[in-house]
Design a protein around this motif. Sequence first.
Motif, PDB file in Angstrom:
ATOM      1  N   GLU A 140     -17.299 -47.629  32.559  1.00  0.00           N
ATOM      2  CA  GLU A 140     -16.543 -48.230  33.861  1.00  0.00           C
ATOM      3  C   GLU A 140     -17.168 -49.023  34.734  1.00  0.00           C
ATOM      4  O   GLU A 140     -16.746 -49.790  35.074  1.00  0.00           O
ATOM      5  CB  GLU A 140     -15.168 -46.742  34.225  1.00  0.00           C
ATOM      6  CG  GLU A 140     -14.540 -46.408  33.801  1.00  0.00           C
ATOM      7  CD  GLU A 140     -14.222 -45.127  33.715  1.00  0.00           C
ATOM      8  OE1 GLU A 140     -13.778 -45.189  35.201  1.00  0.00           O
ATOM      9  OE2 GLU A 140     -13.119 -43.949  33.097  1.00  0.00           O
ATOM     10  N   HIS A 141     -18.231 -48.433  35.302  1.00  0.00           N
ATOM     11  CA  HIS A 141     -19.103 -48.720  36.346  1.00  0.00           C
ATOM     12  C   HIS A 141     -19.685 -50.059  36.133  1.00  0.00           C
ATOM     13  O   HIS A 141     -20.663 -50.880  36.309  1.00  0.00           O
ATOM     14  CB  HIS A 141     -19.580 -47.906  37.505  1.00  0.00           C
ATOM     15  CG  HIS A 141     -18.313 -46.770  37.957  1.00  0.00           C
ATOM     16  ND1 HIS A 141     -17.582 -46.154  37.633  1.00  0.00           N
ATOM     17  CD2 HIS A 141     -17.840 -47.098  39.011  1.00  0.00           C
ATOM     18  CE1 HIS A 141     -16.738 -45.411  37.850  1.00  0.00           C
ATOM     19  NE2 HIS A 141     -16.921 -46.608  38.856  1.00  0.00           N
ATOM     20  N   GLU A 159     -11.512 -50.313  42.638  1.00  0.00           N
ATOM     21  CA  GLU A 159     -12.657 -50.632  41.726  1.00  0.00           C
ATOM     22  C   GLU A 159     -13.279 -51.960  41.603  1.00  0.00           C
ATOM     23  O   GLU A 159     -14.465 -51.972  41.140  1.00  0.00           O
ATOM     24  CB  GLU A 159     -12.425 -49.208  40.426  1.00  0.00           C
ATOM     25  CG  GLU A 159     -13.455 -49.545  39.505  1.00  0.00           C
ATOM     26  CD  GLU A 159     -14.693 -49.035  40.012  1.00  0.00           C
ATOM     27  OE1 GLU A 159     -15.998 -49.390  39.954  1.00  0.00           O
ATOM     28  OE2 GLU A 159     -14.598 -48.200  40.872  1.00  0.00           O
ATOM     29  N   GLU A 160     -12.306 -52.800  41.651  1.00  0.00           N
ATOM     30  CA  GLU A 160     -12.162 -54.269  41.706  1.00  0.00           C
ATOM     31  C   GLU A 160     -13.342 -54.471  42.408  1.00  0.00           C
ATOM     32  O   GLU A 160     -14.296 -55.209  42.331  1.00  0.00           O
ATOM     33  CB  GLU A 160     -11.608 -55.467  40.850  1.00  0.00           C
ATOM     34  CG  GLU A 160     -12.101 -56.778  41.057  1.00  0.00           C
ATOM     35  CD  GLU A 160     -12.437 -57.153  39.294  1.00  0.00           C
ATOM     36  OE1 GLU A 160     -13.809 -57.963  39.317  1.00  0.00           O
ATOM     37  OE2 GLU A 160     -12.912 -56.494  38.668  1.00  0.00           O
ATOM     38  N   ARG A 218     -16.829 -53.531  42.471  1.00  0.00           N
ATOM     39  CA  ARG A 218     -17.529 -53.683  41.477  1.00  0.00           C
ATOM     40  C   ARG A 218     -17.870 -55.102  41.833  1.00  0.00           C
ATOM     41  O   ARG A 218     -18.910 -55.298  42.002  1.00  0.00           O
ATOM     42  CB  ARG A 218     -16.906 -53.973  39.808  1.00  0.00           C
ATOM     43  CG  ARG A 218     -17.104 -54.783  38.999  1.00  0.00           C
ATOM     44  CD  ARG A 218     -16.513 -55.052  37.493  1.00  0.00           C
ATOM     45  NE  ARG A 218     -15.881 -53.986  37.199  1.00  0.00           N
ATOM     46  CZ  ARG A 218     -16.613 -52.803  36.611  1.00  0.00           C
ATOM     47  NH1 ARG A 218     -17.519 -52.879  35.804  1.00  0.00           N
ATOM     48  NH2 ARG A 218     -15.193 -51.749  36.343  1.00  0.00           N
ATOM     49  N   GLU A 227     -24.405 -45.154  41.417  1.00  0.00           N
ATOM     50  CA  GLU A 227     -24.077 -46.801  41.849  1.00  0.00           C
ATOM     51  C   GLU A 227     -24.927 -47.968  42.080  1.00  0.00           C
ATOM     52  O   GLU A 227     -24.334 -48.702  40.879  1.00  0.00           O
ATOM     53  CB  GLU A 227     -22.041 -46.357  42.831  1.00  0.00           C
ATOM     54  CG  GLU A 227     -21.553 -45.479  42.592  1.00  0.00           C
ATOM     55  CD  GLU A 227     -20.311 -45.561  44.392  1.00  0.00           C
ATOM     56  OE1 GLU A 227     -19.713 -45.387  43.751  1.00  0.00           O
ATOM     57  OE2 GLU A 227     -20.666 -46.404  45.078  1.00  0.00           O
TER      58      GLU A 227
END
Length: 427
Positions: free
Chosen positions: A225-226, A305-306, A309, A333
């Motif tokens: 997901e990351h 999350e966006e 990111r 991360e």
Amino acid sequence: MKVVILNRSDATGGAAVVSRRLMEALRQEGVDACMLVCEKLTDSPFVELAAKPKDIKIRFLLERLKIFIANGFNRASLFKIDTGEEGLPLWRHPMVREADAILVNWVNQGMLSLRGFEEILKMGKPVIQTMHDMWNLTGICHHAGKCPHFKKECGRCWLLGKLAAPKDLSYKIWRRKNRVCNKSGLNKKLAFVAVSNWLKDKAKESSLLGNQIIEVIPNAFPLAEHSTTPVHHPSAPVRLLFGAARLDDPIKGLDTLRETTKILKDKYPEIAGNLELALFGYIKNRNELEGFALPLIELGILKGEENVRKAYQNSQIVVSASSYETLPGTLVEAQAYGCIPVSFNQGGQRDIVEHGVTGFIAEYDNDLSRRADNLAQSIIKAYEAVKDEKNYPAMLEKMRESVEEKFSFPKIANKYLTLIQKLRAID
């Protein structure tokens, strides 16, 4: 198997995020895992409030009031201390009663008292206390810093200021913890998990946990997901990213970072001219942002999350200047998102970063100038790695492989399941 995870929140703070990820990792392995919290901010159907909001608030306020009195009405240390004197009767909750194993994570600020922890142990089920800081191995503090008292018995606590004494609040709570962990006879199916080898070493040095079962299991990280592809044009400045829940928390080292930028500009002006610094997180005192010698970009508090990111995707190097961290998630991360991590070795950083292979680790020094100079040297190395067109892609690939090897959901979930089965087998 039914597993319940106890944590104060499902979203606020690092322990909340990794506790929820652990729940998801266990569920992916077929475990009926759920969470009990005092603050529910996600819409997960597997997270429930532990009690009515009114009851939660009362327990929280009662414990804060007792601490406020004990520390001489000092606001500065009010949330650096927890006593475990107040808590909810979680041992009576259906999710706890029906669980085959109970995972106790960050349960301070009136969620679970020491008495409540003792009642849970009396149920005879596997209980795993995951340590995200040093609270379980000290009297009342979450990070002992340079204080060595946890190695013998607490007392004369530096966080109590003028009220510090041999038999002060830290000593009293240390005695209660010692009775629960070492003298009650209830610890047969109790194990402690340290999220880093550094924290395990501290626990083994302590008088409270030196004889307990302690396993090292890092936090789970959802790599799929990351992951992302870094965005960087060769002619654009190389961006350093620095973030924290609260940027000017003294532990996070904003003063060190400020001094580091000055050293970069003075000693390496050509490289400094091609660097910029981006900050994310809340800051209480905006005066702390003055005096930086690199162009400063404020990203504020990143929500969603966006936005997280994008912050990583538009950066090439992530810097941690903390005086200590148990297992800094920003470095994990960073590797997943393709940012080279730079950090001091003041905690669990070496569990994440292999120096010169998946990032760079600087030597910590108590002197600010030497400390900042060491950090600057590691930033230079990271900058040179970014500019090395031949080897840079290979380094990014090694960083991603490292995260998958150490922190993937299946790997971490199965380590917890193995420990649970080990505890269940104990008569």
